[in-house]
Design a protein around this motif. Structure first.
Motif, PDB file in Angstrom:
ATOM      1  N   PHE A   1      -1.467 -26.729  66.335  1.00  0.00           N
ATOM      2  CA  PHE A   1      -0.785 -25.296  66.476  1.00  0.00           C
ATOM      3  C   PHE A   1      -0.852 -24.743  64.889  1.00  0.00           C
ATOM      4  O   PHE A   1      -0.063 -25.164  64.150  1.00  0.00           O
ATOM      5  N   SER A   2      -1.850 -23.982  64.704  1.00  0.00           N
ATOM      6  CA  SER A   2      -1.981 -23.439  63.201  1.00  0.00           C
ATOM      7  C   SER A   2      -1.560 -22.098  63.355  1.00  0.00           C
ATOM      8  O   SER A   2      -1.719 -21.307  64.295  1.00  0.00           O
ATOM      9  N   HIS A   3      -0.867 -21.516  62.285  1.00  0.00           N
ATOM     10  CA  HIS A   3      -0.402 -20.283  62.053  1.00  0.00           C
ATOM     11  C   HIS A   3      -0.239 -19.749  60.762  1.00  0.00           C
ATOM     12  O   HIS A   3      -0.130 -20.783  59.761  1.00  0.00           O
ATOM     13  N   VAL A   4       0.054 -18.327  60.317  1.00  0.00           N
ATOM     14  CA  VAL A   4      -0.169 -17.883  59.053  1.00  0.00           C
ATOM     15  C   VAL A   4       0.751 -17.570  58.378  1.00  0.00           C
ATOM     16  O   VAL A   4       1.302 -17.360  57.302  1.00  0.00           O
ATOM     17  N   VAL A   5       2.411 -17.751  59.014  1.00  0.00           N
ATOM     18  CA  VAL A   5       3.574 -17.369  58.478  1.00  0.00           C
ATOM     19  C   VAL A   5       4.257 -18.616  58.137  1.00  0.00           C
ATOM     20  O   VAL A   5       3.994 -19.536  58.606  1.00  0.00           O
ATOM     21  N   SER A   6       5.375 -18.062  57.245  1.00  0.00           N
ATOM     22  CA  SER A   6       6.334 -19.321  57.106  1.00  0.00           C
ATOM     23  C   SER A   6       7.055 -19.971  58.297  1.00  0.00           C
ATOM     24  O   SER A   6       6.930 -19.427  59.393  1.00  0.00           O
ATOM     25  N   ALA A   7       7.350 -21.393  58.159  1.00  0.00           N
ATOM     26  CA  ALA A   7       7.851 -21.935  59.315  1.00  0.00           C
ATOM     27  C   ALA A   7       9.455 -21.372  59.930  1.00  0.00           C
ATOM     28  O   ALA A   7       9.803 -21.329  60.762  1.00  0.00           O
ATOM     29  N   ASP A   8       9.911 -20.656  58.820  1.00  0.00           N
ATOM     30  CA  ASP A   8      11.329 -20.030  59.085  1.00  0.00           C
ATOM     31  C   ASP A   8      11.275 -18.716  59.614  1.00  0.00           C
ATOM     32  O   ASP A   8      12.325 -17.968  59.532  1.00  0.00           O
ATOM     33  N   THR A   9      10.159 -18.233  60.071  1.00  0.00           N
ATOM     34  CA  THR A   9      10.202 -16.898  60.785  1.00  0.00           C
ATOM     35  C   THR A   9      10.313 -17.290  62.079  1.00  0.00           C
ATOM     36  O   THR A   9      10.210 -18.185  62.535  1.00  0.00           O
TER      37      THR A   9
ATOM     38  N   VAL B   1       2.268 -32.434  69.419  1.00  0.00           N
ATOM     39  CA  VAL B   1       1.996 -31.178  68.663  1.00  0.00           C
ATOM     40  C   VAL B   1       2.245 -31.242  67.254  1.00  0.00           C
ATOM     41  O   VAL B   1       3.280 -31.788  66.918  1.00  0.00           O
ATOM     42  N   GLU B   2       1.221 -30.814  66.490  1.00  0.00           N
ATOM     43  CA  GLU B   2       1.258 -30.609  65.153  1.00  0.00           C
ATOM     44  C   GLU B   2       1.133 -29.233  64.700  1.00  0.00           C
ATOM     45  O   GLU B   2       0.352 -28.397  64.975  1.00  0.00           O
ATOM     46  N   VAL B   3       2.213 -28.858  64.062  1.00  0.00           N
ATOM     47  CA  VAL B   3       2.276 -27.505  63.769  1.00  0.00           C
ATOM     48  C   VAL B   3       1.966 -27.101  62.359  1.00  0.00           C
ATOM     49  O   VAL B   3       2.494 -27.894  61.440  1.00  0.00           O
ATOM     50  N   TYR B   4       1.085 -26.488  61.989  1.00  0.00           N
ATOM     51  CA  TYR B   4       0.620 -25.865  60.634  1.00  0.00           C
ATOM     52  C   TYR B   4       0.961 -24.630  60.426  1.00  0.00           C
ATOM     53  O   TYR B   4       0.360 -23.725  60.686  1.00  0.00           O
ATOM     54  N   PRO B   5       2.119 -24.263  59.578  1.00  0.00           N
ATOM     55  CA  PRO B   5       2.497 -22.932  59.059  1.00  0.00           C
ATOM     56  C   PRO B   5       1.746 -22.579  57.869  1.00  0.00           C
ATOM     57  O   PRO B   5       1.112 -23.352  57.443  1.00  0.00           O
ATOM     58  N   ASP B   6       1.996 -21.295  57.464  1.00  0.00           N
ATOM     59  CA  ASP B   6       1.836 -20.652  56.312  1.00  0.00           C
ATOM     60  C   ASP B   6       0.264 -20.840  55.959  1.00  0.00           C
ATOM     61  O   ASP B   6      -0.018 -21.214  54.533  1.00  0.00           O
TER      62      ASP B   6
END
Ligand code: LMR
Length: 347
Positions: free
Chosen positions: A45-53, A76-81
């Motif tokens: 699970f990839s996204h472009v914002v910080s993990a604490d949003t 599930v592997e989450v890739y933030p930022d």
């Protein structure tokens, strides 16, 4: 699929190779042939914002629920930022099956060739968060998500964020104050048009580049929700913030359609239930998250925060009114009218 080659910078190529290999082995092999404990199905699970949003926390909430409800048969592997992919790359990666879940902002979906998604970018569209939710959870929202299917994608849910504000290196009280500024927007023709109408010089760039561009003076300003501004430290490179609430930021949670369809039925049902709960969680925390971020930005003392009075806000609404007509070439005018009716009267 966009015709241009995936733009993946050197730092990420390794991740693409290893990540894609792992995902294909775990997800395609695993889903197709029955997952085992030894080899869980991998959901990246990839996204472009910080993990604490709100989005970052909701992605982690989904991870916890999905892994628990599937008894570890899914990892599930989450890739933030933007650590795995930046804005546009992530959509290309999803279409290639190199990543299994994303939650891009709705503004970025028109890059897939569906300009109608930009209807969400029209200025002063939603009266409040409830109006956005009614549209997203209703017929209008679901019809738009269905249009992703022929592109090999499955739209699973809408996640909320909230109203955008402007920041700049000078006061922005009246709409005319934006004139001549170099302002960053997301990759949406409607957002570009919005800035043109205000007389700004528009720059489209990935979120990951915005802080540096503001810091070095390549950009004068930008628009975003307070939680992104605070977590990306954009306010540290700006002097003024105006709480214009002129646009709305929200997300579509997407997966690769074939990956999703090939999951064992029980696993898919668990992931759906995890996502339902993560969606409720995201939508519950989004507004408070932005309020808290705005308070922190104000308390930092780095920017002057200006909240336009109603009379001033009406000037912003009038200044941005021509945007609707300007989008006729890429957003169905009937859809615009339907969204305007459903969005309610903005105070
Ligand atoms: C942006 O690029 O500013 C936003 O779309 C980032 C996000 O995902 O909230």
């Amino acid at each position: 699929m966009n015709a241009s080659r995936p733009r993946i910078d050197t730092g990420r190529r390794h991740l693409l190779r290893t990540g894609a290999a792992a995902a294909v082995a775990g997800a395609w092999g695993g889903a197709g042939h029955g997952a085992t404990k030894a080899r869980p199905i991998l959901v990246q699970f990839s996204h472009v914002v910080s993990a604490d949003t709100a989005k970052g926390r909701a992605a982690l909430h989904f991870k916890a629920l999905a892994e628990e409800r599937t008894g570890g048969r899914v990892r599930v592997e989450v890739y933030p930022d933007s650590t795995l992919y930046k804005d546009r790359e992530e959509l290309e990666a999803l279409q290639m099956g190199a990543v299994q879940m994303l939650a891009p902002s709705l503004s970025k979906l028109s890059a897939l060739g569906i300009g109608d998604f930009e209807v969400f970018d029209l200025p002063f569209l939603f009266r409040d968060q409830a109006a956005f939710r009614a549209v997203a959870d209703g017929e209008l929202g679901s019809r738009l998500l269905q249009r992703l299917s022929p592109l090999g994608l499955q739209g699973l849910a809408y996640w909320d964020n909230g109203f955008k504000v402007f920041t700049a290196n000078r006061p922005l009280q009246a709409p005319g104050d934006v004139r001549g500024l170099r302002v960053r927007v997301q990759a949406s023709r409607t957002l570009v048009e919005q800035m043109r109408v205000l007389g700004a010089q528009v720059s489209v760039s990935p979120l990951a580049n915005v802080f540096e561009s503001l810091r070095t003076g390549q950009l004068d300003g930008q628009e975003n929700v307070p939680s992104n501004i605070h977590s990306q430290r954009l306010h540290e490179a700006q002097t003024h913030l105006s709480v214009t609430r002129h646009g709305y930021l929200a997300y579509a949670v997407l997966t690769h359609r074939r990956f999703w369809e090939r999951l064992p039925d029980d696993i898919r049902a668990h992931l759906q239930s995890a996502l339902r709960d993560a969606t409720r969680f995201a939508n519950q925390i989004a507004e408070a998250d932005n309020q808290q971020a705005l308070a922190r930005i104000a308390a930092s003392g780095r920017v002057t925060v200006y909240t336009p009075p109603p009379q001033q806000l009406r000037r912003w609404q009038e200044a941005l009114a021509p945007v609707d007509a300007a989008t006729r070439g890429w957003i169905d005018p009937q859809l615009v009218a339907a969204f305007r009716r459903a969005g309610g009267v903005v105070p």
